[in-house]
Design an enzyme around this catalytic site. Structure first.
Site, PDB file in Angstrom:
ATOM      1  N   ASN A 255      32.151  58.720 134.790  1.00  0.00           N
ATOM      2  CA  ASN A 255      33.220  59.520 134.192  1.00  0.00           C
ATOM      3  C   ASN A 255      34.506  58.703 134.199  1.00  0.00           C
ATOM      4  O   ASN A 255      34.537  57.593 134.717  1.00  0.00           O
ATOM      5  CB  ASN A 255      33.366  60.871 134.912  1.00  0.00           C
ATOM      6  CG  ASN A 255      33.743  60.688 136.364  1.00  0.00           C
ATOM      7  OD1 ASN A 255      34.805  60.166 136.680  1.00  0.00           O
ATOM      8  ND2 ASN A 255      32.857  61.098 137.272  1.00  0.00           N
TER       9      ASN A 255
ATOM     10  N   ASP B  72      27.235  69.138 146.446  1.00  0.00           N
ATOM     11  CA  ASP B  72      28.678  69.357 146.330  1.00  0.00           C
ATOM     12  C   ASP B  72      29.298  69.002 147.677  1.00  0.00           C
ATOM     13  O   ASP B  72      29.122  69.715 148.669  1.00  0.00           O
ATOM     14  CB  ASP B  72      28.950  70.815 145.956  1.00  0.00           C
ATOM     15  CG  ASP B  72      30.415  71.023 145.586  1.00  0.00           C
ATOM     16  OD1 ASP B  72      31.286  70.535 146.335  1.00  0.00           O
ATOM     17  OD2 ASP B  72      30.686  71.658 144.558  1.00  0.00           O
ATOM     18  N   ILE B  73      30.016  67.882 147.699  1.00  0.00           N
ATOM     19  CA  ILE B  73      30.544  67.359 148.970  1.00  0.00           C
ATOM     20  C   ILE B  73      31.592  68.308 149.540  1.00  0.00           C
ATOM     21  O   ILE B  73      31.579  68.656 150.727  1.00  0.00           O
ATOM     22  CB  ILE B  73      31.137  65.948 148.752  1.00  0.00           C
ATOM     23  CG1 ILE B  73      30.044  65.027 148.206  1.00  0.00           C
ATOM     24  CG2 ILE B  73      31.732  65.399 150.043  1.00  0.00           C
ATOM     25  CD1 ILE B  73      30.545  63.775 147.542  1.00  0.00           C
TER      26      ILE B  73
ATOM     27  N   LYS C 166      33.827  77.563 146.934  1.00  0.00           N
ATOM     28  CA  LYS C 166      33.474  76.390 147.747  1.00  0.00           C
ATOM     29  C   LYS C 166      33.812  76.597 149.213  1.00  0.00           C
ATOM     30  O   LYS C 166      33.250  75.962 150.084  1.00  0.00           O
ATOM     31  CB  LYS C 166      34.194  75.152 147.217  1.00  0.00           C
ATOM     32  CG  LYS C 166      33.861  74.878 145.759  1.00  0.00           C
ATOM     33  CD  LYS C 166      33.903  73.408 145.444  1.00  0.00           C
ATOM     34  CE  LYS C 166      33.627  73.171 143.970  1.00  0.00           C
ATOM     35  NZ  LYS C 166      33.150  71.828 143.693  1.00  0.00           N
TER      36      LYS C 166
END
Ligand code: C5P
Length: 397
Positions: free
Chosen positions: A208, A304-305, A341
């Site tokens: 990206n 997902d860190i 999250k």
């Protein structure tokens, strides 16, 4: 002294300028990088050639030197350093600093900087004792300038008293203290930064456009406040900042492992642009054209860190911060992301093309904490980083 510390050393024109040569040597022995700047008067006492030979770098002398300005503008020069040291600091330089006068490169750097400044005064005892110098000294201290020396002793001019510049080793100790103090001293912070690369085969990958600029600026700002920073970075465009422990990774899975390996920490800031998916059927050999048939890629979801760290049940860092780059409904999406999250703060920004934020040097963010959203005005990514680092310091205090 942390290896890689970057000192901008301003040498002004006093007899003690010769001691600056020893100071440069001692700093470099300890792994520091020294960028020297000389005033015109300093050149009467030591030569730019000896200063640059000892520093192993170019000496900057002239505000209007177009080559230097093209290489590194004077503002940048003053901001790339962890600490600015003025040794020797003459009565003249102290007076200019106290008044904000900037009539040469050295004093312009001192006015343009947002870094801490340490001065090692050096002058005749009567000049030191003069009411004007003592007034300037008091002003400089009030402005947050750090001072080492002067010491008392025989002076080059034949008089005796305070005014002799501190010895290079005393200045090194003062530099050490300045570099290792700060509100985040003793705090360990993990910062993820940059993009990830997810392999398709050994030569191709999915990436990206993240440059890593904001994460790098944040890590530098945390170091400047005294934090011990582990910098987990994907393949970014910008080099890691000085003074951090760098963990280079490529994929999201590696980034998660490097982040977990860096724990326990007081805070984790996830500034990386992690790929949401990886190629599940990545080839172990380079994929070949198959006539008219097109290859087909299967995707698997990446870990997902931010969510993983936020939802740790054992040893969760006291503060977990994520970023949310959105192109619409920024606040709603970011607020929902914070809840989903489980992180403590979200730094939200609008990255629609018309904002010029993506790939640009400015940012305009809203910090969302448990107390709600707080909009910050548009400023540079460096300024945003420093403001966020200061908030992190408050939260961890
Ligand atoms: O879900 P989204 O990618 O928009 O969330 C952005 C935030 O989550 C950022 O702080 C980013 O570093 C973090 N993140 C992560 N691991 C992922 C995806 C996002 O740590 N796999």
């Amino acid at each position: 002294m942390r290896a890689g510390s970057h000192i901008l050393l301003i040498i002004s024109g006093g007899i003690a300028a010769f001691k600056a040569l020893d100071l440069i040597r001692r700093l470099r022995e300890r792994g520091a990088t020294v960028t020297p700047v000389m005033t015109a008067a300093a050149g009467e006492f030591v030569t730019p050639l000896s200063v640059s030979a000892l520093a192993g770098r170019q000496v900057y002398q002239d505000l209007f030197d177009l080559t230097a300005e093209a290489e590194m503008g004077h503002i940048e020069l003053s901001r790339a350093a962890d600490l600015i040291v003025v040794a020797p600091a003459t009565a003249n330089v102290m007076a200019k600093m106290a008044q904000g006068i900037c009539d040469d490169l050295a004093t312009t750097l001192l006015l343009a900087t947002d870094k801490r400044v340490l001065i090692a005064p050096s002058m005749n005892v009567r000049m030191w004792d003069h009411a004007a110098t003592q007034r300037n000294l008091a002003q400089l201290k009030a402005d947050g300038v750090l001072v080492v020396g002067p010491t008392e002793g025989d002076m080059a001019c034949g008089e005796y008293g305070p005014g002799r510049m501190a010895e290079p080793l005393e200045i090194v100790t003062a530099i050490d203290d300045a570099l290792s103090s700060g509100p985040l001293k003793g705090k360990r912070i993990v910062v993820t930064s940059g993009p990830t690369h997810e392999p398709i085969d050994p030569v191709r990958y999915i990436a990206n456009r993240s440059s890593g600029a904001q994460g790098t600026a944040l890590a530098a700002a945390l170091v400047a406040l005294g934090a011990e920073v582990v910098f987990v970075t994907g393949p970014a465009d910008v080099p890691p900042p000085a003074g951090v422990a760098v963990r280079k990774v490529e994929t999201a899975q590696q980034m998660l492992k490097a982040t977990q390996d860096a724990l326990p920490a007081d805070a984790v800031v996830c500034a990386a642009a992690v790929a949401d998916w990886r190629v599940a059927n990545a080839g172990t050999q380079k994929m070949k054209k198959m006539g008219t048939a097109l290859p087909s890629l299967d995707f698997a979801e990446n870990p997902d860190i931010l969510a993983t760290v936020s939802q740790m049940t054992d040893g969760r860092p006291a503060l977990v911060v994520g970023f949310a780059a959105e192109t619409e409904h920024v606040l709603d999406h970011a607020t929902a992301k914070r809840a989903r999250k489980g992180c403590d703060w979200i730094v939200a920004n609008d990255v629609s093309p018309e904002t010029g934020i993506m790939g640009g040097s400015d940012n305009e963010v809203t910090l969302i904490t448990g107390d709600g959203p707080e909009h910050w005005p548009r400023m540079t990514k460096d300024q945003t980083a420093r403001k966020l680092a200061a908030r992190i310091a408050e939260a961890l205090a």
